[in-house]
Design a protein around this motif. Structure first.
Motif, PDB file in Angstrom:
ATOM      1  N   VAL A 141      73.448 -24.800 -83.332  1.00  0.00           N
ATOM      2  CA  VAL A 141      73.492 -24.851 -81.873  1.00  0.00           C
ATOM      3  C   VAL A 141      72.571 -23.783 -81.297  1.00  0.00           C
ATOM      4  O   VAL A 141      72.689 -22.601 -81.634  1.00  0.00           O
ATOM      5  CB  VAL A 141      74.933 -24.632 -81.373  1.00  0.00           C
ATOM      6  N   GLN A 142      71.627 -24.194 -80.458  1.00  0.00           N
ATOM      7  CA  GLN A 142      70.713 -23.243 -79.826  1.00  0.00           C
ATOM      8  C   GLN A 142      71.275 -22.802 -78.478  1.00  0.00           C
ATOM      9  O   GLN A 142      71.774 -23.627 -77.711  1.00  0.00           O
ATOM     10  CB  GLN A 142      69.335 -23.875 -79.626  1.00  0.00           C
ATOM     11  N   TYR A 143      71.188 -21.523 -78.223  1.00  0.00           N
ATOM     12  CA  TYR A 143      71.718 -21.006 -76.961  1.00  0.00           C
ATOM     13  C   TYR A 143      70.990 -19.715 -76.599  1.00  0.00           C
ATOM     14  O   TYR A 143      70.277 -19.118 -77.399  1.00  0.00           O
ATOM     15  CB  TYR A 143      73.224 -20.751 -77.077  1.00  0.00           C
ATOM     16  N   LEU A 144      71.181 -19.289 -75.358  1.00  0.00           N
ATOM     17  CA  LEU A 144      70.614 -18.039 -74.866  1.00  0.00           C
ATOM     18  C   LEU A 144      71.678 -16.944 -74.935  1.00  0.00           C
ATOM     19  O   LEU A 144      72.861 -17.207 -74.674  1.00  0.00           O
ATOM     20  CB  LEU A 144      70.144 -18.192 -73.424  1.00  0.00           C
ATOM     21  N   ASN A 145      71.270 -15.735 -75.272  1.00  0.00           N
ATOM     22  CA  ASN A 145      72.225 -14.630 -75.218  1.00  0.00           C
ATOM     23  C   ASN A 145      72.366 -14.147 -73.774  1.00  0.00           C
ATOM     24  O   ASN A 145      71.715 -14.680 -72.865  1.00  0.00           O
ATOM     25  CB  ASN A 145      71.802 -13.485 -76.150  1.00  0.00           C
ATOM     26  N   LEU A 146      73.210 -13.158 -73.556  1.00  0.00           N
ATOM     27  CA  LEU A 146      73.524 -12.713 -72.199  1.00  0.00           C
ATOM     28  C   LEU A 146      72.284 -12.256 -71.439  1.00  0.00           C
ATOM     29  O   LEU A 146      72.072 -12.641 -70.285  1.00  0.00           O
ATOM     30  CB  LEU A 146      74.556 -11.585 -72.243  1.00  0.00           C
ATOM     31  N   SER A 147      71.460 -11.437 -72.071  1.00  0.00           N
ATOM     32  CA  SER A 147      70.271 -10.937 -71.378  1.00  0.00           C
ATOM     33  C   SER A 147      69.297 -12.074 -71.054  1.00  0.00           C
ATOM     34  O   SER A 147      68.656 -12.066 -69.998  1.00  0.00           O
ATOM     35  CB  SER A 147      69.572  -9.871 -72.230  1.00  0.00           C
ATOM     36  N   GLU A 148      69.203 -13.046 -71.957  1.00  0.00           N
ATOM     37  CA  GLU A 148      68.306 -14.186 -71.723  1.00  0.00           C
ATOM     38  C   GLU A 148      68.836 -15.072 -70.596  1.00  0.00           C
ATOM     39  O   GLU A 148      68.056 -15.597 -69.790  1.00  0.00           O
ATOM     40  CB  GLU A 148      68.154 -14.991 -73.014  1.00  0.00           C
ATOM     41  N   ILE A 149      70.147 -15.252 -70.542  1.00  0.00           N
ATOM     42  CA  ILE A 149      70.742 -16.033 -69.453  1.00  0.00           C
ATOM     43  C   ILE A 149      70.462 -15.370 -68.111  1.00  0.00           C
ATOM     44  O   ILE A 149      70.063 -16.026 -67.139  1.00  0.00           O
ATOM     45  CB  ILE A 149      72.267 -16.195 -69.656  1.00  0.00           C
ATOM     46  N   LYS A 150      70.657 -14.052 -68.059  1.00  0.00           N
ATOM     47  CA  LYS A 150      70.391 -13.319 -66.813  1.00  0.00           C
ATOM     48  C   LYS A 150      68.925 -13.427 -66.414  1.00  0.00           C
ATOM     49  O   LYS A 150      68.590 -13.583 -65.233  1.00  0.00           O
ATOM     50  CB  LYS A 150      70.790 -11.854 -66.981  1.00  0.00           C
ATOM     51  N   GLU A 151      68.038 -13.369 -67.399  1.00  0.00           N
ATOM     52  CA  GLU A 151      66.602 -13.488 -67.135  1.00  0.00           C
ATOM     53  C   GLU A 151      66.265 -14.871 -66.590  1.00  0.00           C
ATOM     54  O   GLU A 151      65.505 -14.993 -65.624  1.00  0.00           O
ATOM     55  CB  GLU A 151      65.819 -13.219 -68.428  1.00  0.00           C
ATOM     56  N   LEU A 152      66.841 -15.904 -67.196  1.00  0.00           N
ATOM     57  CA  LEU A 152      66.568 -17.269 -66.744  1.00  0.00           C
ATOM     58  C   LEU A 152      67.117 -17.503 -65.336  1.00  0.00           C
ATOM     59  O   LEU A 152      66.459 -18.144 -64.507  1.00  0.00           O
ATOM     60  CB  LEU A 152      67.181 -18.274 -67.719  1.00  0.00           C
ATOM     61  N   VAL A 153      68.303 -16.985 -65.068  1.00  0.00           N
ATOM     62  CA  VAL A 153      68.890 -17.115 -63.728  1.00  0.00           C
ATOM     63  C   VAL A 153      67.978 -16.473 -62.693  1.00  0.00           C
ATOM     64  O   VAL A 153      67.706 -17.060 -61.633  1.00  0.00           O
ATOM     65  CB  VAL A 153      70.295 -16.468 -63.684  1.00  0.00           C
ATOM     66  N   GLN A 154      67.482 -15.287 -63.002  1.00  0.00           N
ATOM     67  CA  GLN A 154      66.618 -14.585 -62.054  1.00  0.00           C
ATOM     68  C   GLN A 154      65.304 -15.317 -61.842  1.00  0.00           C
ATOM     69  O   GLN A 154      64.789 -15.407 -60.722  1.00  0.00           O
ATOM     70  CB  GLN A 154      66.343 -13.158 -62.547  1.00  0.00           C
ATOM     71  N   LEU A 155      64.746 -15.880 -62.911  1.00  0.00           N
ATOM     72  CA  LEU A 155      63.499 -16.642 -62.801  1.00  0.00           C
ATOM     73  C   LEU A 155      63.697 -17.874 -61.920  1.00  0.00           C
ATOM     74  O   LEU A 155      62.818 -18.238 -61.131  1.00  0.00           O
ATOM     75  CB  LEU A 155      63.021 -17.070 -64.194  1.00  0.00           C
ATOM     76  N   CYS A 156      64.856 -18.512 -62.046  1.00  0.00           N
ATOM     77  CA  CYS A 156      65.165 -19.674 -61.202  1.00  0.00           C
ATOM     78  C   CYS A 156      65.289 -19.257 -59.732  1.00  0.00           C
ATOM     79  O   CYS A 156      64.728 -19.900 -58.839  1.00  0.00           O
ATOM     80  CB  CYS A 156      66.457 -20.336 -61.667  1.00  0.00           C
ATOM     81  N   LEU A 157      66.024 -18.185 -59.498  1.00  0.00           N
ATOM     82  CA  LEU A 157      66.264 -17.729 -58.129  1.00  0.00           C
ATOM     83  C   LEU A 157      64.978 -17.294 -57.434  1.00  0.00           C
ATOM     84  O   LEU A 157      64.795 -17.517 -56.230  1.00  0.00           O
ATOM     85  CB  LEU A 157      67.265 -16.567 -58.134  1.00  0.00           C
ATOM     86  N   ASN A 158      64.072 -16.694 -58.199  1.00  0.00           N
ATOM     87  CA  ASN A 158      62.835 -16.186 -57.601  1.00  0.00           C
ATOM     88  C   ASN A 158      61.907 -17.300 -57.111  1.00  0.00           C
ATOM     89  O   ASN A 158      61.070 -17.063 -56.239  1.00  0.00           O
ATOM     90  CB  ASN A 158      62.085 -15.310 -58.616  1.00  0.00           C
TER      91      ASN A 158
END
Length: 371
Positions: free
Chosen positions: A174-191
């Motif tokens: 199962v491929q997934y993002l860790n916590l820091s990667e999730i936060k990074e992706l969320v911020q990239l989306c919001l920006n």
């Protein structure tokens, strides 16, 4: 009743049964004579023994006159009972299963298949398939056999107590993002949010809900309760065919609690004046899976996150990984995902559960040390 008679130098046992049933085309009750014969017995006694077994089987509720080819029965079963209510992708899987069954069993009759033969079939299929694929095939066949039992064709299933295996080289962790990667992706989306382009909004919704792409794409504004902070999942949208379907399973119908942060973001999409929450301003329909995955890959690359074969559904896995890391109960996660029962969640995310097991063991040891 059974009749014993001699043909040439051998004996034959014939079982005869008259069946009365309603014919919807003729709008009348018709009577049909069904027969089952087997010859080649060297003695009259052996033919009589077979006839007695047939009569005993018939008394138990099994229709001894029926013994369809297994592959044909499987095809008839899924076309009659499954096709009317399933998605095209699932239909395709049943068709593939049929080809596999037909290739291995050929014209073998359903009653003539032994448990050992079926186990050999599963073992042969497992050589070139991941265990999850083998398991899905077995589940499908077991469901078909249960219909055969309910139809009175059989009295027991040859698919019970079968050992399931698979080619470990084909298993995909199962491929997934860790916590820091999730936060990074969320911020990239919001920006880079722009209501006219809804792919980033879908990515955010997946991160916060764990819902499937089709479930999110199907959302209308009345599915979101902004007062209770919930999202109702009751349908699935296929943008490629522009077709609304039922959710993947009955248990997929669910209400997902969400946080205020996500709802504030989704409110921006009312700017598009579409019935679909994630409808594009230009087409009024949600974006295709290709478009959403393209945006996702671009964002991962921008954040320097090297994730081979990572796609939109991997966000669902990331959602689960995050909840597990936060100590959320697996039963609560299972309900949030819309799984029929917790065993599905355990099998799907066994890889993640093993990964977080050490963390939980440390927590257990620490707790016991305080006694």
């Amino acid at each position: 009743m059974a009749n014993i008679y001699k043909r040439g130098k051998t004996w034959t046992a014939r079982f005869t049964k008259r069946v009365t049933q309603w014919d919807p085309e003729k709008q009348a009750t018709i009577s049909t004579l069904k027969q089952k014969s087997k010859g080649g017995f060297k003695t009259k006694a052996s033919a009589r023994d077979y006839a007695i077994k047939m009569e005993a089987t018939a008394l138990s509720g099994v229709d001894v006159t029926q013994n369809p080819v297994f592959a044909d029965y499987y095809k008839h079963w899924y076309e009659t009972f499954k096709f009317p209510s399933i998605r095209q992708s699932t239909k395709n899987r049943y068709k593939i299963n049929y080809k596999v069954i037909k290739q291995f069993f050929g014209l073998t009759k359903i009653k003539d298949i032994t448990r050992e033969q079926y186990q050999n079939f599963i073992n042969n299929f497992a050589k070139n398939h991941a265990i999850v694929t083998v398991r899905k095939l077995n589940i499908s066949i077991k469901a078909c056999i249960q219909y055969a039992i309910d139809d009175g064709i059989m009295n027991r299933s040859f698919a019970n107590q079968v050992s399931i295996s698979g080619n470990s080289k084909l298993d995909r962790p199962v491929q997934y993002l860790n916590l820091s990667e999730i936060k990074e992706l969320v911020q990239l989306c919001l920006n880079g949010l722009n209501p006219r382009y809804t792919s980033r909004y879908l990515i955010l919704a997946a991160i916060y809900t764990g819902a499937r792409l089709g479930e999110l794409s199907a959302l209308h504004w009345n599915d979101i309760d902004f007062d209770k902070n919930t999202i109702k999942i009751s349908k699935s949208w296929n943008q490629d065919r522009q077709e609304m379907n039922k959710p993947k399973t009955e248990s997929s119908n669910r209400i997902i609690p969400v946080n205020e942060k996500l709802l504030q973001v989704l409110r921006q999409l009312k700017y598009n004046h579409t019935n679909f929450v994630f409808g594009l301003s230009k087409t009024k329909y949600p974006p295709t899976s290709n478009a959403v995955n393209k945006t996702l890959r671009e964002l991962l690359a921008k954040g320097n996150m090297q994730k081979k074969n990572f796609h939109f559904h991997s966000l669902r896995h990331s959602h689960v990984a995050y909840l597990l890391s936060e100590g959320v109960d697996i039963y609560a996660i299972s309900k949030r995902l819309g799984h029929a029962d917790i065993s599905i969640t355990l099998k799907t995310y066994a890889y993640l559960l093993d990964e977080f097991k050490n963390k939980q063991n440390d927590k257990i040891i620490s707790s016991l040390s305080q006694l």
